[in-house]
Write an enzyme that holds these catalytic residues in place. Structure first.
Site, short mmCIF file in Angstrom:
data_model
loop_
_atom_site.label_atom_id
_atom_site.label_comp_id
_atom_site.label_asym_id
_atom_site.label_seq_id
_atom_site.Cartn_x
_atom_site.Cartn_y
_atom_site.Cartn_z
N ASP A 47 0.84 -1.21 0.00
CA ASP A 47 0.00 0.00 0.00
C ASP A 47 0.87 1.25 0.00
O ASP A 47 0.37 2.37 -0.11
CB ASP A 47 -1.02 -0.01 1.14
CG ASP A 47 -0.38 -0.01 2.52
OD1 ASP A 47 0.87 -0.08 2.60
OD2 ASP A 47 -1.12 0.07 3.51
N SER A 48 2.20 1.06 0.05
CA SER A 48 3.12 2.18 -0.16
C SER A 48 2.89 2.81 -1.53
O SER A 48 3.35 3.92 -1.79
CB SER A 48 4.58 1.71 -0.04
OG SER A 48 4.81 0.56 -0.81
N ASP A 86 -1.22 -6.25 -0.39
CA ASP A 86 -1.24 -5.57 0.91
C ASP A 86 -2.65 -5.08 1.20
O ASP A 86 -3.18 -4.24 0.46
CB ASP A 86 -0.27 -4.38 0.82
CG ASP A 86 0.35 -4.02 2.15
OD1 ASP A 86 0.07 -4.71 3.14
OD2 ASP A 86 1.13 -3.05 2.18
N LYS A 116 -1.13 -9.53 2.92
CA LYS A 116 -0.39 -9.04 4.10
C LYS A 116 -1.30 -8.08 4.86
O LYS A 116 -2.03 -7.32 4.23
CB LYS A 116 0.89 -8.33 3.69
CG LYS A 116 1.64 -7.71 4.87
CD LYS A 116 3.01 -7.22 4.49
CE LYS A 116 3.07 -5.81 3.95
NZ LYS A 116 2.54 -4.77 4.85
N GLU A 118 -1.40 -5.55 8.67
CA GLU A 118 -0.60 -4.98 9.76
C GLU A 118 -1.27 -5.25 11.11
O GLU A 118 -2.50 -5.24 11.21
CB GLU A 118 -0.47 -3.46 9.55
CG GLU A 118 0.28 -3.10 8.29
CD GLU A 118 0.46 -1.59 8.09
OE1 GLU A 118 0.10 -0.82 9.01
OE2 GLU A 118 0.96 -1.20 7.02
N GLU A 185 9.24 -4.26 10.65
CA GLU A 185 9.66 -2.95 10.10
C GLU A 185 10.17 -2.04 11.21
O GLU A 185 9.49 -1.85 12.24
CB GLU A 185 8.48 -2.29 9.36
CG GLU A 185 8.87 -0.93 8.78
CD GLU A 185 7.89 -0.37 7.76
OE1 GLU A 185 6.93 -1.07 7.39
OE2 GLU A 185 8.11 0.78 7.33
O1 KIV Z 1 3.55 -1.13 1.70
C1 KIV Z 1 4.73 -1.52 1.72
O2 KIV Z 1 5.52 -1.28 0.80
C2 KIV Z 1 5.17 -2.30 2.88
C3 KIV Z 1 6.63 -2.59 3.01
C4 KIV Z 1 7.31 -1.40 3.55
C5 KIV Z 1 6.89 -3.80 3.83
O3 KIV Z 1 4.36 -2.63 3.69
#
Ligand code: KIV
Length: 284
Positions: A47-48, A86, A116, A118, A185
């Protein structure tokens, strides 16, 4: 040797053999082709993308539809890496049934292999429910960007003995709930090492030192493409901003000075067709 698609079993086997796992983010088809060609084990459609692709201030506003759009593009390009979608903020926190449905959408509509999310102990029931629905889950603890506001900013986590101990408990709870791997992280290296030694599943570090079972970086950070935020744990393997800017400026200059397009960039037509065309213009 013929290359085969990486599965979560391959990642577990790598931990057993103490072979480092490689992971990178990618967000589009071309990026996925490049990462896959480098034989990276895992591609995270993170989600970055909200920050590096969409110019947002944080990952919080990213939606399911945006994530699925990018997942599909990556899945078209990457044939071998294990693909992780994500889960964006509020797609899994409010209700477990909603979390299962959204996780399922990543596999059905995003064409990725796992998801993934969090969070630690508080997310264990959600992780268990998603895994029970047949969807592999990667955990993510330490600095969790979706809750950066609650954490007081993008800060290293687990720096006191109590906070470090809590991180170990979060990791164990996620393993127990069925996660196949966990991202750590911005965690002190000795804490990440201690977690990695205690878990049967692999840990993937980002700003968590060399004691993790694998490492992940954000594509744009590694390539020096994005410098609005530059965490100290990033290693830039290239600085592509300058050559890209130079190429754009050279193109502009060529157009302005009529050097582009040249003859080799232009199409021709048969002489007789050209003559007939010119004649038709004269007659009109
Ligand atoms: O969204 C992302 O790129 C991440 C990484 C920093 C692990 O969660």
């Amino acid at each position: 040797m013929t290359r085969k698609k990486i599965s979560i079993l391959d990642l577990a086997a790598k931990k057993k053999r103490q072979e480092p796992i490689t992971m990178l983010t990618a967000y589009d088809y071309t990026g996925a082709l490049l990462v896959d060609a480098a034989e990276i084990d895992v591609i995270l459609i993170g989600d970055s993308l909200g920050m590096v692709m969409m110019g947002l201030e944080s990952t919080v506003p990213v939606t399911m539809e945006e994530m699925l759009h990018h997942c599909r593009a990556v899945a078209r390009g990457a044939k071998y890496a294990h693909l992780v979608g994500d889960m964006p903020f509020l797609s899994y926190q409010a209700e477990i049934s909603e979390a299962i449905r959204n996780a399922g959408r990543f596999l059905k509509e995003g064409n990725v292999d796992s998801v993934k999310l969090e969070g630690g102990t508080e997310m264990a029931p959600t992780v268990r429910a998603i895994v029970d629905a047949g969807i592999p889950v990667m955990g993510h603890i330490g600095l969790t960007p979706q809750s950066a506001s609650k954490l007081g900013g993008f800060k290293t986590q687990g720096r006191t003995a109590t906070a470090a101990r809590r991180l170990v408990d979060h990791a164990l709870a996620l393993e127990d709930a069925g996660c196949y791997a966990i991202v750590l992280e911005a965690v002190p290296a000795p804490v990440a090492t201690a977690i990695s030694e205690r878990l049967r599943i692999p840990t993937i570090g980002i700003g968590a030192g060399p004691g993790c079972d694998g490492q992940v970086l954000v594509y744009h950070d590694l390539l020096g493409l994005y410098d609005r935020v530059q965490p100290s744990f990033v290693k830039e393997y290239a600085r592509l901003q300058e050559p890209i800017r130079e190429a754009f400026a050279a193109y502009r200059q060529d157009v302005v000075e009529r050097r582009f397009p040249a003859a080799e960039h232009s199409f021709t037509m048969k002489v007789e067709e050209l003559e007939a065309f010119q004649k038709s213009l004269e007659q009109s």
